[in-house]
Write an enzyme that holds these catalytic residues in place. Structure first.
Site, short mmCIF file in Angstrom:
data_model
loop_
_atom_site.label_atom_id
_atom_site.label_comp_id
_atom_site.label_asym_id
_atom_site.label_seq_id
_atom_site.Cartn_x
_atom_site.Cartn_y
_atom_site.Cartn_z
N ASN A 108 60.19 -3.64 0.48
CA ASN A 108 60.86 -3.17 -0.75
C ASN A 108 60.93 -1.65 -0.78
OD1 ASN A 108 61.16 -5.79 -1.87
ND2 ASN A 108 58.97 -5.77 -2.38
N ASP A 154 53.02 -2.77 7.41
CA ASP A 154 52.00 -2.25 6.51
C ASP A 154 51.48 -0.97 7.13
OD1 ASP A 154 50.77 -2.92 3.91
OD2 ASP A 154 48.94 -2.55 5.04
N PHE A 169 59.99 10.06 3.25
CA PHE A 169 59.48 9.56 1.97
C PHE A 169 57.96 9.73 1.96
CE2 PHE A 169 57.48 5.58 3.38
CZ PHE A 169 58.05 5.41 4.63
N ASP A 205 55.45 12.48 3.71
CA ASP A 205 56.12 13.27 4.77
C ASP A 205 56.14 14.78 4.53
OD1 ASP A 205 56.56 11.06 6.29
OD2 ASP A 205 58.69 10.86 5.85
#
Ligand code: ITT
Length: 199
Positions: A9, A70, A153, A156
């Protein structure tokens, strides 16, 4: 046509995984693309358990081979935190990526630099009603006290590759997709995907 669901997601991960997997001779499908909304509880004891939970849940819901990631950021001076809890690393519910970066810098301010850190990714590929396959990747750098760059994102903008003097957010996506933990995990998963799809 063979189909592979990118089972996440997180919009940043969708973009990167799409780019990393686009060379494979399979149709890449996203949860939004098939109108699938699924929130999986990430209460596993390690990355592999969480990645498998996500991949299996998406494979069951869609009937498609599903690839979940993950991942997390492990900071040496924070004894490996936030690690598995990177997406939820903030005392306030509803916190943003920017809040989590600020919170990390707050927790690091009294610690001597360099703040060495690495990203980890575990990929799980679930075949509906069959096996789950795993692959992993890491990438190493350090946390810096000021944000640099607008790409990517999550953490970062504060994760520096010292040898490039660039943060992960200062890299073009194709550069990040050569160096990142996720890129390495995908590289290690390619042979599994080729075997599964017989390509
Ligand atoms: P899904 O579970 O839907 O895939 P998520 O964001 O919850 O999305 P994770 O549970 O794997 O994914 O959390 C990983 C967190 O680690 C992510 O939210 C970021 O905060 C951080 N992270 C992982 N990879 C990153 C990257 O490439 N750049 C920056 N931060 C990253």
């Amino acid at each position: 046509m063979r189909k592979l669901l990118i089972a996440t997601n997180n919009k940043g991960k969708v973009k990167e995984l799409h780019d990393l997997l686009k060379g494979l001779d399979v149709e890449l499908v996203t949860p939004a693309g098939i109108d699938l909304k699924l929130d999986v509880d990430e209460d596993g004891a390690d990355y592999a358990e969480n990645a498998a939970k996500k991949a299996i849940a998406f494979a069951q819901a869609s009937g498609l081979v599903s690839l979940a990631d993950d991942s997390g950021l492990e900071v040496d001076a924070l004894d490996g935190a936030p690690g598995l809890h990177s997406a939820r690393y903030h005392p306030k519910p509803g916190a943003t990526d920017a809040d989590r970066r600020a919170y990390m810098l707050e927790n690091l301010q009294d610690k001597p630099r360099p703040w060495k850190a690495h990203f980890h990714a575990t990929i799980a590929i679930a075949v509906p009603a069959a096996d789950v396959h795993f692959a992993e990747g890491n990438c190493y750098g350090e946390i810096i006290p000021e944000e640099r760059g607008t790409g990517g994102f999550g953490y970062d903008p504060i994760f520096l590759f010292p040898e490039l003097n660039k943060t992960m957010a200062e890299l073009e996506m194709d550069e990040k997709n050569r160096l990142s933990h996720r890129a390495k995990a995908v590289m290690n998963a390619i042979h599994v995907l080729k075997k599964l799809f017989e390509i």
